[in-house]
Design a protein around this motif. Structure first.
Motif, PDB file in Angstrom:
ATOM      1  N   TRP A  48      53.760  29.691  44.567  1.00  0.00           N
ATOM      2  CA  TRP A  48      52.542  30.310  43.846  1.00  0.00           C
ATOM      3  C   TRP A  48      52.085  29.402  42.951  1.00  0.00           C
ATOM      4  O   TRP A  48      50.741  29.488  42.670  1.00  0.00           O
ATOM      5  CB  TRP A  48      52.615  31.776  43.523  1.00  0.00           C
ATOM      6  N   GLN A  70      34.241  42.114  39.183  1.00  0.00           N
ATOM      7  CA  GLN A  70      34.912  41.821  38.015  1.00  0.00           C
ATOM      8  C   GLN A  70      34.581  40.545  37.166  1.00  0.00           C
ATOM      9  O   GLN A  70      33.919  40.571  35.931  1.00  0.00           O
ATOM     10  CB  GLN A  70      36.243  41.638  38.251  1.00  0.00           C
ATOM     11  N   ASP A 124      33.047  32.791  35.258  1.00  0.00           N
ATOM     12  CA  ASP A 124      33.523  32.873  33.922  1.00  0.00           C
ATOM     13  C   ASP A 124      35.277  32.876  34.264  1.00  0.00           C
ATOM     14  O   ASP A 124      36.094  33.071  33.229  1.00  0.00           O
ATOM     15  CB  ASP A 124      33.125  33.846  32.960  1.00  0.00           C
ATOM     16  N   ALA A 125      35.799  33.056  35.382  1.00  0.00           N
ATOM     17  CA  ALA A 125      37.058  33.537  35.743  1.00  0.00           C
ATOM     18  C   ALA A 125      37.391  32.014  36.371  1.00  0.00           C
ATOM     19  O   ALA A 125      36.939  31.414  37.109  1.00  0.00           O
ATOM     20  CB  ALA A 125      37.251  34.504  36.776  1.00  0.00           C
ATOM     21  N   ILE A 137      40.078  31.425  38.463  1.00  0.00           N
ATOM     22  CA  ILE A 137      40.590  31.558  39.750  1.00  0.00           C
ATOM     23  C   ILE A 137      39.341  31.391  40.661  1.00  0.00           C
ATOM     24  O   ILE A 137      39.146  30.995  41.761  1.00  0.00           O
ATOM     25  CB  ILE A 137      41.587  32.668  40.169  1.00  0.00           C
ATOM     26  N   ARG A 173      38.731  43.442  47.655  1.00  0.00           N
ATOM     27  CA  ARG A 173      38.816  42.593  46.124  1.00  0.00           C
ATOM     28  C   ARG A 173      37.623  42.403  45.768  1.00  0.00           C
ATOM     29  O   ARG A 173      36.755  41.549  46.243  1.00  0.00           O
ATOM     30  CB  ARG A 173      39.561  41.425  46.389  1.00  0.00           C
ATOM     31  N   GLY A 181      41.244  31.680  27.026  1.00  0.00           N
ATOM     32  CA  GLY A 181      41.215  31.043  28.003  1.00  0.00           C
ATOM     33  C   GLY A 181      41.290  31.435  29.743  1.00  0.00           C
ATOM     34  O   GLY A 181      41.146  30.530  30.836  1.00  0.00           O
ATOM     35  N   HIS A 236      40.194  34.762  32.337  1.00  0.00           N
ATOM     36  CA  HIS A 236      39.410  36.005  32.656  1.00  0.00           C
ATOM     37  C   HIS A 236      40.259  37.048  32.844  1.00  0.00           C
ATOM     38  O   HIS A 236      41.536  36.747  33.547  1.00  0.00           O
ATOM     39  CB  HIS A 236      38.650  35.532  33.621  1.00  0.00           C
ATOM     40  N   SER A 269      40.487  39.057  35.264  1.00  0.00           N
ATOM     41  CA  SER A 269      40.437  38.961  36.762  1.00  0.00           C
ATOM     42  C   SER A 269      41.846  37.927  36.942  1.00  0.00           C
ATOM     43  O   SER A 269      42.666  38.081  37.882  1.00  0.00           O
ATOM     44  CB  SER A 269      39.540  38.787  37.384  1.00  0.00           C
ATOM     45  N   ASP A 270      41.710  36.868  36.103  1.00  0.00           N
ATOM     46  CA  ASP A 270      42.701  35.724  36.509  1.00  0.00           C
ATOM     47  C   ASP A 270      44.041  36.117  36.174  1.00  0.00           C
ATOM     48  O   ASP A 270      45.164  35.968  36.829  1.00  0.00           O
ATOM     49  CB  ASP A 270      42.586  34.628  35.181  1.00  0.00           C
ATOM     50  N   THR A 320      45.283  38.601  38.966  1.00  0.00           N
ATOM     51  CA  THR A 320      45.630  37.891  40.213  1.00  0.00           C
ATOM     52  C   THR A 320      47.203  37.226  39.902  1.00  0.00           C
ATOM     53  O   THR A 320      47.693  37.307  40.814  1.00  0.00           O
ATOM     54  CB  THR A 320      44.746  36.882  40.427  1.00  0.00           C
ATOM     55  N   LEU A 321      47.108  36.518  38.882  1.00  0.00           N
ATOM     56  CA  LEU A 321      48.493  35.873  38.626  1.00  0.00           C
ATOM     57  C   LEU A 321      49.666  36.459  38.362  1.00  0.00           C
ATOM     58  O   LEU A 321      50.965  36.356  38.626  1.00  0.00           O
ATOM     59  CB  LEU A 321      48.291  34.731  37.492  1.00  0.00           C
ATOM     60  N   ASP A 364      50.004  39.694  39.873  1.00  0.00           N
ATOM     61  CA  ASP A 364      50.181  40.126  41.111  1.00  0.00           C
ATOM     62  C   ASP A 364      51.082  39.327  42.003  1.00  0.00           C
ATOM     63  O   ASP A 364      51.978  39.657  42.749  1.00  0.00           O
ATOM     64  CB  ASP A 364      48.865  40.315  41.980  1.00  0.00           C
ATOM     65  N   GLN A 365      50.966  37.906  41.928  1.00  0.00           N
ATOM     66  CA  GLN A 365      51.865  36.962  42.316  1.00  0.00           C
ATOM     67  C   GLN A 365      53.239  37.092  42.019  1.00  0.00           C
ATOM     68  O   GLN A 365      53.866  36.792  42.792  1.00  0.00           O
ATOM     69  CB  GLN A 365      51.487  35.690  42.027  1.00  0.00           C
ATOM     70  N   GLN A 366      53.496  37.848  40.811  1.00  0.00           N
ATOM     71  CA  GLN A 366      54.742  37.812  40.213  1.00  0.00           C
ATOM     72  C   GLN A 366      55.151  39.225  40.539  1.00  0.00           C
ATOM     73  O   GLN A 366      56.319  39.866  39.953  1.00  0.00           O
ATOM     74  CB  GLN A 366      54.732  37.473  38.912  1.00  0.00           C
ATOM     75  N   THR A 388      42.680  45.176  35.859  1.00  0.00           N
ATOM     76  CA  THR A 388      41.538  44.382  35.414  1.00  0.00           C
ATOM     77  C   THR A 388      40.201  44.973  35.664  1.00  0.00           C
ATOM     78  O   THR A 388      39.817  45.297  36.555  1.00  0.00           O
ATOM     79  CB  THR A 388      41.475  42.847  35.588  1.00  0.00           C
ATOM     80  N   GLY A 389      39.236  44.389  34.669  1.00  0.00           N
ATOM     81  CA  GLY A 389      37.882  44.907  34.697  1.00  0.00           C
ATOM     82  C   GLY A 389      37.407  45.712  33.663  1.00  0.00           C
ATOM     83  O   GLY A 389      37.992  45.772  32.578  1.00  0.00           O
ATOM     84  N   HIS A 390      36.262  46.473  33.919  1.00  0.00           N
ATOM     85  CA  HIS A 390      35.597  47.095  32.595  1.00  0.00           C
ATOM     86  C   HIS A 390      36.055  48.751  32.688  1.00  0.00           C
ATOM     87  O   HIS A 390      35.747  49.444  31.743  1.00  0.00           O
ATOM     88  CB  HIS A 390      34.063  47.276  32.909  1.00  0.00           C
ATOM     89  N   PRO A 402      33.644  41.118  28.946  1.00  0.00           N
ATOM     90  CA  PRO A 402      33.334  41.392  30.504  1.00  0.00           C
ATOM     91  C   PRO A 402      34.080  42.548  30.964  1.00  0.00           C
ATOM     92  O   PRO A 402      33.994  42.923  31.914  1.00  0.00           O
ATOM     93  CB  PRO A 402      33.360  40.023  30.975  1.00  0.00           C
ATOM     94  N   ILE A 419      52.274  32.280  32.780  1.00  0.00           N
ATOM     95  CA  ILE A 419      50.764  32.205  32.949  1.00  0.00           C
ATOM     96  C   ILE A 419      50.113  31.263  31.928  1.00  0.00           C
ATOM     97  O   ILE A 419      49.297  30.531  32.055  1.00  0.00           O
ATOM     98  CB  ILE A 419      50.092  33.599  33.170  1.00  0.00           C
ATOM     99  N   PHE A 439      48.560  27.811  32.764  1.00  0.00           N
ATOM    100  CA  PHE A 439      47.385  27.791  33.377  1.00  0.00           C
ATOM    101  C   PHE A 439      46.183  27.836  32.285  1.00  0.00           C
ATOM    102  O   PHE A 439      44.929  27.808  32.566  1.00  0.00           O
ATOM    103  CB  PHE A 439      47.039  29.217  34.227  1.00  0.00           C
TER     104      PHE A 439
END
Lengths: 152, 418
Positions: A33, A65, A88-89, A91, A133, B353, B355, B357-358, B361-362, B364-366, B372-374, B387, B413, B417
């Protein structure tokens, strides 16, 4: 604007040398990954510059999001549709790059024939396109398709 | 241990043993994306102990029937379990009577019920006070009430740390203030608000008080009579119980003064086409067949959760938060949003650097689940100019080694990244 619209939209390799086949070929050799997401994020970094002045409500793609913007330009001479996408993200930018590689610089009819879900399926990224998602990718693709339909 | 946990009474609290606790939550024992699941999204929805899951299955296997009909044995059993659950909730928050415990669909519906019921009590230019850190569920119903009545919504502002501004509430509170609706704990920041002080002042000014306790009850005990609020609301699913049910506590006289929310079966005394009279509390607000298995499951969750010594749970949770805080500086560019002096173990954060949401997601991979979000708190996001945030929220079944793993993954991460 210092550069003309045509140049702004067409001077990039998306849909040309950066295309779905090439991305799928590379992706196949990535082992874990970390490598896959590093590659996706790198793809995002190759996205052509998106003009800040176009980051307005009308060009906003409503996702849950991250913020996504999308603009398009139809080159009358070639009949090809060109797209610019930004987010702005990291991914989401990378996923946008995969969308752009598949859909950019095609005629609206060619574009509508592209099965984006299949590409994401092959890359095992399908959950990013699924309705659960809320990252806007699904609405991004939908918006491109609506634009293409309107131009036919 | 679960049988023992259920049967032990409140006088002999069980010692909190994290290993035994984790065994009671079957969902925690699984791999996600090839890694052991680390569930840190408890503020969104908490996991359920096996006693809760079993109680719902048992109910449907043995007792399922409609309640309050009284014609047969299954109905009697279902009613006894259902009303027993109401008593469990009453005891949990120390309400004076089970008449004051109304089942709702959740916190959101509970607030809507009250806001809807207060329509006739408000007139133009009356004022409703909420805070900057409210969940949308404790903003929008009041905005809608304000629109219906011409009342005005006032906001208690916060400081950078994510605490209510000193003195801000006092300035807003006037004789025009009719309702004060604030959260006891912020779902984004983890801040514990001084609600007792707010309730006392609001009461002195003649205002009705509603406390959103959704994020409070999973972390510390609440005594509604000691708080002396008019209304207190919370959800089952954040309290290790099933989804689809929540609780509206209201003082009996307040609830009697409110008109019914929805019409239908259960909430009536007598119906004719000319005139319907309403059932007494709590049934006046429970139109239709209620969430029976959900109520039984929620009671089991409370049973499970209240057999442990509270102080040892709170200490464990504080240790998790302190441990997490101590590692923030190990991740370059990481900062915490919400640094109040008094907090539950909720950690909202940003990493330069990336977001949110990044990050989600990253992680979750682990195998790590965060939100995440508002977080349904857009006015709060506006205050911080963000945001959204990434949010790790801990429950008492989380461990120090999970916190460690979270930070290991965040470092990775950040390194790979950004």
């Amino acid at each position: 604007m210092t550069i003309d619209k045509h140049t702004q939209f067409t001077q990039n390799d998306f849909g040309g040398s950066i295309n779905t086949d090439e991305i799928l070929d590379t992706f196949e050799f990535l082992e874990d990954w970390e490598e896959r997401y590093a590659y996706i994020i790198d793809l995002g970094k190759k996205l052509p510059e998106f003009p800040e002045s176009e980051k307005v409500e009308a060009n906003y793609v409503h996702g849950c999001q991250s913020q996504v913007w999308l603009i398009h330009y139809l080159d009358k001479a070639s009949g090809k549709l060109y797209l610019l996408i930004d987010s702005d993200a990291l991914i989401v930018r990378g996923l946008a790059a995969i969308v752009l590689a598949a859909m950019n610089a095609k005629s609206p009819n060619e574009l509508l024939a592209v099965n984006v879900e299949e590409i994401f399926e092959k890359m095992d990224l399908i959950r990013h396109v699924s309705a659960t998602r809320g990252n806007g990718l699904r609405s991004m693709v939908k918006k491109v398709q609506v634009i293409a339909e309107q131009l036919i | 241990m679960n049988q023992q946990a259920v049967e032990s009474n409140n006088d002999s609290k069980m010692t909190f043993d994290i290993k035994a606790v984790r065994k009671s939550f079957p969902i925690l024992d699984q791999n996600v994306n090839g890694k052991p699941l680390i569930y840190l999204d408890n503020a969104a929805s908490a996991q359920k102990p096996d006693t809760v899951i079993q109680s719902i299955s048992d109910y449907y296997c043995h007792d399922n029937s409609n309640v309050h009909r009284g014609a047969h044995t299954l109905g009697d059993r279902a009613t006894a379990a259902f009303e027993g659950a109401r008593e469990t909730v009453r005891r949990f928050i120390n309400a004076a009577s089970t008449k004051e415990i109304i089942w709702t669909g959740g916190t959101t519906e509970a607030i809507n019920l009250v806001a809807s019921g207060l329509t006739a009590s408000l007139k133009a230019d009356d004022e409703i006070i909420v805070s900057r850190m409210e969940h949308h569920a404790n903003i929008v119903p009041w905005q809608m009430l304000a629109e219906r009545t011409g009342a005005i919504l006032k906001v208690i502002e916060i400081n950078e740390a994510g605490e209510l501004q000193e003195g801000a509430f006092d300035k807003l509170l006037t004789e025009r203030t009719k309702i004060v609706a604030v959260t006891q704990v912020s779902n984004v920041l983890g801040t514990i608000n001084p609600v007792k002080e707010i309730i006392d002042k609001a009461k002195a000014a003649g205002a009705i008080t509603l406390i959103d306790g959704a994020q409070a009850v999973p972390h510390f005990l609440v005594d509604v009579q000691a708080l002396d609020c008019d209304y207190f609301v919370f959800s089952s699913h954040k309290l290790f119980g099933p989804t689809g049910i929540g609780v509206l506590y209201g003082k009996e006289d307040r609830l009697n003064a409110l008109p019914p929310y929805q019409g239908g079966g259960e909430m009536i005394e007598r119906v004719t086409f000319e005139k319907t009279t309403y059932n007494e509390l709590p049934y006046k607000f429970e139109a239709g067949t209620p969430p029976i298995s959900e109520a039984i499951g929620l009671a089991k969750a409370i049973d499970y959760f209240t057999v442990f010594d509270r102080q040892s749970i709170e200490l464990h949770e504080n240790n998790l938060l302190n441990y997490a805080n101590s590692m923030v500086s190990d991740v370059p560019g990481m900062r915490i949003i919400g640094t109040a002096a008094s907090k539950v173990p909720v950690m909202s954060f940003m990493i330069d650097g990336l977001h949110p949401s990044d990050i989600g997601t990253l992680l979750d991979q682990q195998g790590i689940a965060i939100r995440t979000g508002h977080h349904c708190a857009m006015p709060l996001m506006d205050f911080y100019g963000l945001p959204g945030t990434a949010r790790a929220s801990f429950a008492f079944y989380n461990t120090q080694s999970e916190v460690e793993k979270l930070f290991e993954c965040l470092q990775k991460i950040q390194r790979l990244f950004t």
